[in-house]
Every structure is written in C-alpha cells, then in structure tokens.
Write a protein that holds these residues in place. Structure first.
Motif, PDB file in Angstrom:
ATOM      1  N   ALA A   1       0.968  -1.244   0.047  1.00 37.60           N
ATOM      2  CA  ALA A   1       0.108  -0.060   0.054  1.00 37.60           C
ATOM      3  C   ALA A   1       0.921   1.272  -0.059  1.00 37.60           C
ATOM      4  O   ALA A   1       0.708   2.281  -0.864  1.00 37.60           O
ATOM      5  CB  ALA A   1      -0.856  -0.055   1.174  1.00 37.60           C
ATOM      6  N   GLN A   2       1.931   1.178   0.957  1.00 38.18           N
ATOM      7  CA  GLN A   2       2.738   2.355   0.697  1.00 38.18           C
ATOM      8  C   GLN A   2       3.538   2.656  -0.590  1.00 38.18           C
ATOM      9  O   GLN A   2       3.652   3.658  -1.010  1.00 38.18           O
ATOM     10  CB  GLN A   2       3.882   2.325   2.074  1.00 38.18           C
ATOM     11  CG  GLN A   2       4.535   3.528   1.901  1.00 38.18           C
ATOM     12  CD  GLN A   2       5.971   3.397   3.006  1.00 38.18           C
ATOM     13  OE1 GLN A   2       6.477   1.960   2.928  1.00 38.18           O
ATOM     14  NE2 GLN A   2       6.328   4.326   3.607  1.00 38.18           N
ATOM     15  N   LEU A   3       4.046   1.391  -1.060  1.00 41.55           N
ATOM     16  CA  LEU A   3       4.906   1.543  -2.262  1.00 41.55           C
ATOM     17  C   LEU A   3       3.861   1.994  -3.486  1.00 41.55           C
ATOM     18  O   LEU A   3       4.243   2.955  -4.174  1.00 41.55           O
ATOM     19  CB  LEU A   3       5.416   0.179  -2.752  1.00 41.55           C
ATOM     20  CG  LEU A   3       6.556  -0.097  -1.886  1.00 41.55           C
ATOM     21  CD1 LEU A   3       7.104  -1.694  -2.188  1.00 41.55           C
ATOM     22  CD2 LEU A   3       7.883   0.625  -1.890  1.00 41.55           C
ATOM     23  N   ASP A   4       2.639   1.658  -3.396  1.00 43.92           N
ATOM     24  CA  ASP A   4       1.615   2.004  -4.397  1.00 43.92           C
ATOM     25  C   ASP A   4       1.291   3.627  -4.336  1.00 43.92           C
ATOM     26  O   ASP A   4       1.191   4.428  -5.317  1.00 43.92           O
ATOM     27  CB  ASP A   4       0.328   1.449  -4.395  1.00 43.92           C
ATOM     28  CG  ASP A   4       0.885  -0.123  -4.964  1.00 43.92           C
ATOM     29  OD1 ASP A   4       1.139  -0.356  -5.830  1.00 43.92           O
ATOM     30  OD2 ASP A   4      -0.246  -0.961  -4.466  1.00 43.92           O
ATOM     31  N   PHE A   5       1.073   3.907  -2.974  1.00 43.97           N
ATOM     32  CA  PHE A   5       0.799   5.089  -2.467  1.00 43.97           C
ATOM     33  C   PHE A   5       1.920   6.452  -3.134  1.00 43.97           C
ATOM     34  O   PHE A   5       1.730   7.358  -3.735  1.00 43.97           O
ATOM     35  CB  PHE A   5       0.761   5.339  -1.083  1.00 43.97           C
ATOM     36  CG  PHE A   5       0.321   6.785  -0.693  1.00 43.97           C
ATOM     37  CD1 PHE A   5      -0.786   7.343  -0.847  1.00 43.97           C
ATOM     38  CD2 PHE A   5       1.193   7.561   0.202  1.00 43.97           C
ATOM     39  CE1 PHE A   5      -0.991   8.874  -0.511  1.00 43.97           C
ATOM     40  CE2 PHE A   5       0.894   8.824   0.577  1.00 43.97           C
ATOM     41  CZ  PHE A   5      -0.033   9.454   0.298  1.00 43.97           C
ATOM     42  N   LEU A   6       3.361   5.875  -2.848  1.00 43.45           N
ATOM     43  CA  LEU A   6       4.399   6.720  -3.029  1.00 43.45           C
ATOM     44  C   LEU A   6       4.702   6.824  -4.447  1.00 43.45           C
ATOM     45  O   LEU A   6       5.803   7.386  -5.032  1.00 43.45           O
ATOM     46  CB  LEU A   6       5.454   6.269  -2.322  1.00 43.45           C
ATOM     47  CG  LEU A   6       5.407   6.560  -0.808  1.00 43.45           C
ATOM     48  CD1 LEU A   6       6.672   6.082   0.122  1.00 43.45           C
ATOM     49  CD2 LEU A   6       5.232   8.041  -0.455  1.00 43.45           C
ATOM     50  N   GLY A   7       4.208   5.937  -5.356  1.00 40.96           N
ATOM     51  CA  GLY A   7       4.472   5.571  -6.674  1.00 40.96           C
ATOM     52  C   GLY A   7       5.719   5.195  -6.674  1.00 40.96           C
ATOM     53  O   GLY A   7       6.563   5.423  -8.112  1.00 40.96           O
TER      54      GLY A   7
ATOM     55  N   ARG B   1       9.844  15.040  -1.969  1.00 40.83           N
ATOM     56  CA  ARG B   1       9.098  15.146  -1.046  1.00 40.83           C
ATOM     57  C   ARG B   1       8.099  13.961  -0.685  1.00 40.83           C
ATOM     58  O   ARG B   1       7.736  13.642   0.373  1.00 40.83           O
ATOM     59  CB  ARG B   1       8.273  16.251  -1.607  1.00 40.83           C
ATOM     60  CG  ARG B   1       7.516  17.187  -0.381  1.00 40.83           C
ATOM     61  CD  ARG B   1       6.268  17.856  -0.728  1.00 40.83           C
ATOM     62  NE  ARG B   1       5.419  18.065   0.379  1.00 40.83           N
ATOM     63  CZ  ARG B   1       4.323  17.030   0.614  1.00 40.83           C
ATOM     64  NH1 ARG B   1       4.100  16.274  -0.446  1.00 40.83           N
ATOM     65  NH2 ARG B   1       3.695  17.360   1.659  1.00 40.83           N
ATOM     66  N   GLY B   2       7.388  13.280  -1.664  1.00 38.80           N
ATOM     67  CA  GLY B   2       6.771  12.013  -1.438  1.00 38.80           C
ATOM     68  C   GLY B   2       5.550  12.547  -1.198  1.00 38.80           C
ATOM     69  O   GLY B   2       5.058  13.778  -1.222  1.00 38.80           O
ATOM     70  N   ARG B   3       4.586  11.794  -0.736  1.00 44.05           N
ATOM     71  CA  ARG B   3       3.115  12.287  -0.361  1.00 44.05           C
ATOM     72  C   ARG B   3       2.990  11.793   1.001  1.00 44.05           C
ATOM     73  O   ARG B   3       3.566  11.000   1.337  1.00 44.05           O
ATOM     74  CB  ARG B   3       2.201  11.347  -1.436  1.00 44.05           C
ATOM     75  CG  ARG B   3       2.690  11.598  -2.940  1.00 44.05           C
ATOM     76  CD  ARG B   3       1.484  11.027  -3.589  1.00 44.05           C
ATOM     77  NE  ARG B   3       0.416  11.190  -3.609  1.00 44.05           N
ATOM     78  CZ  ARG B   3      -0.791  10.449  -3.629  1.00 44.05           C
ATOM     79  NH1 ARG B   3      -0.521   9.269  -4.008  1.00 44.05           N
ATOM     80  NH2 ARG B   3      -1.864  10.884  -3.640  1.00 44.05           N
ATOM     81  N   GLY B   4       1.641  12.228   1.481  1.00 45.94           N
ATOM     82  CA  GLY B   4       1.256  11.676   2.863  1.00 45.94           C
ATOM     83  C   GLY B   4       1.738  12.843   3.846  1.00 45.94           C
ATOM     84  O   GLY B   4       2.548  13.552   3.686  1.00 45.94           O
TER      85      GLY B   4
ATOM     86  N   ASN C   1      -1.541   9.167   6.752  1.00 46.79           N
ATOM     87  CA  ASN C   1      -0.060   8.924   7.218  1.00 46.79           C
ATOM     88  C   ASN C   1       0.122   7.287   7.172  1.00 46.79           C
ATOM     89  O   ASN C   1      -0.638   6.613   6.717  1.00 46.79           O
ATOM     90  CB  ASN C   1      -0.134   9.324   8.691  1.00 46.79           C
ATOM     91  CG  ASN C   1      -1.005   8.728   9.533  1.00 46.79           C
ATOM     92  OD1 ASN C   1      -1.620   7.677   9.353  1.00 46.79           O
ATOM     93  ND2 ASN C   1      -1.194   9.056  10.891  1.00 46.79           N
ATOM     94  N   LEU C   2       1.190   7.118   7.783  1.00 46.12           N
ATOM     95  CA  LEU C   2       1.449   5.666   7.767  1.00 46.12           C
ATOM     96  C   LEU C   2       0.658   4.726   8.426  1.00 46.12           C
ATOM     97  O   LEU C   2       0.406   3.338   7.739  1.00 46.12           O
ATOM     98  CB  LEU C   2       2.764   5.378   8.569  1.00 46.12           C
ATOM     99  CG  LEU C   2       4.316   6.043   7.824  1.00 46.12           C
ATOM    100  CD1 LEU C   2       5.392   5.608   8.724  1.00 46.12           C
ATOM    101  CD2 LEU C   2       4.266   5.214   6.482  1.00 46.12           C
TER     102      LEU C   2
END
Ligand code: GSH
Length: 239
Positions: free
Chosen positions: A17-23, A78-81, A195-196
């Motif tokens: 989920a995190q990898l998908d979110f961060l692209g 910057r990333g997201r979230g 967030n995480l």
C-alpha cells in the motif's frame, strides 16, 4: 525495489500500500511458504516481507515503511502523505495507531478469514491460486492449509487475542479506528492526508478485499467512506 512476499500476508500488504501510494516501482517475488527457497539469501531472517532496495536488505514491514519514508526524504523527494514533525502530537498519534495495526488489527482480521470451514477453504483456494505452487502442491496445501489454519485460528489465535466472535471483534476494531484514529472531522488518521497508520490499515484490508470478511466489514461499520478515500489516494495495486 524488490519485495519478497506472500500475496495475502497482511504485513506484506502494508508495504505494498505504501509503495503504491508513493508511486515507487517494485517487483514482487512470491515466496513458497513450505520451501522458502526464494529466501536463500536470508539465512537468519525467515519471514516476509523482506525488501531489497538498491541492493540492501530490509526486514519487517514497519521497519521497511519507516525506512522508505527516510529514504524519500534523503533523496530530496517530497513524497506524499502526512509527515508529522518528530515529537509532535500528530507524530505520536501516527506511532500509536501504526503500532496498533500490528498489535491488534492484523490479529483481528486473520481469524475472520478462517472463521468457518467454508471461509477457510475459500481463503486457501485464493491463497494457493496466487501462490508459487505447482498443481500437486496446490491441491495438497489448499486442503492441509485450510484445515490447519481453521484449527489454529479457533484453538490458538482467538484465545491469544481475546476474540470470541470474529466479526464482532473486527467491527469493534474498525469502529475504534474510525472514531478515535480518523475521527469525525478528518478524512484520514493523518488529517487531510494519509499517514503511515492509514496506509497500514488500508493495506491489511485490501489484502482480503475479495473475501466475505471485507464485504461484511464494509456493510457493518462506517469505515467504507474512509476506505474509498484511501483507494483513491493509493490507486490501483500495481502488483
Ligand atoms: N513483524 C513482521 C511479521 C512478519 C510475519 O509474521 N510474516 C509472516 C507471514 S504473514 C511470516 O513470514 N511467517 C513465517 C513463516 O511463514 O514461516 C512484519 O511486520 O513484517
């Protein structure tokens, strides 16, 4: 990034989920849970997920997710979230609920997918269909896995985590999440951005999205609007 995983493993799905979110682009290697031959490079640590980033091995979903954030920052991305300031109330809240996913939420979801003999069989049908098995192994594991997880869930897991009624415990956990982590005023636990903890809860739920556990949870709690917001934020699973 290469992720060593079991497709339905909740811990692996937190990371995805995190990898998908961060692209972040990643490959997955489906590990055979009986032989674990794919983990030959990791003699000591024998669990999944394991991630290899730029040739470096990182173990444990929570460690991996924290490390991904740090590396994004270091790389100047910057990333997201939501990125709470260290030591702030938002950071404490994130830590608390991020830890809750591993100490409570995961253990509430698992007995649900092995709740009845039919559900246990369907779960293992799905697990073995997506796993790294040949036909014979698949048949053997589907039956023995369903039987052993049904028994383990009822005799060990439920007692260990104080669960009487699996669905009731799941609804209670999600109500707790919606009321106390997300809250009535915010879109996410992280506020206006995930967030995480949001990513972890979402990942664990997305792993069971084809099971009755998931549809029952969406029908019997008020978590659905949050889940839908997360789906939009995270996007489709790339793996
Ligand atoms: N704390 C670890 C837990 C990982 C874990 O328990 N993974 C399970 C799969 S869901 C595992 O690999 N168990 C050992 C085995 O299958 O032999 C994490 O968050 O990554």
């Amino acid at each position: 990034v290469t992720l060593y995983q079991y497709d339905v493993c909740p811990f692996c799905n937190k990371v995805k989920a995190q990898l998908d979110f961060l692209g972040i682009a990643y490959d997955v290697v489906e590990v055979n849970p009986l032989t674990k031959s794919e983990l030959g490079f990791s003699k000591e640590y024998r669990k999944v997920p394991i991630v290899i980033v730029d040739g470096e091995q990182i173990n444990d979903s929570a460690v991996i997710m924290r490390e991904m954030e740090t590396r994004m920052k270091k790389a100047g991305l910057r990333g997201r979230g939501a990125r709470p300031r260290p030591g702030s109330a938002a950071a404490k809240k994130e830590d608390e609920w991020f830890a809750w996913v591993d100490s409570r939420f995961v253990h509430v979801v698992t007995p649900n997918i092995y709740r009845t003999w039919e559900e246990a069989q369907r779960s293992f049908d799905y697990i073995t269909e997506r796993g790294n098995f040949n036909w014979f192994m698949r048949q053997a594991i589907a039956l023995s896995g369903a039987a052993s997880m049904y028994v383990i869930s009822h005799r060990v897991l439920k007692k260990r985590h104080g669960i009487e009624d699996e669905r009731a415990a799941l609804y209670e956990a999600l109500d707790d999440w919606m009321q106390n982590a997300v809250g009535p005023k915010n879109a996410f636990c992280g506020g206006s951005e995930p967030n995480l903890a949001d990513l972890a809860v979402f990942g664990v739920l997305r792993a069971v999205k084809t099971f009755d556990t998931f549809s029952d949870a969406m029908e019997n709690t008020n978590a659905k609007p949050w889940y839908e917001r997360m789906r939009v934020e995270v996007g489709e699973a790339t793996r």
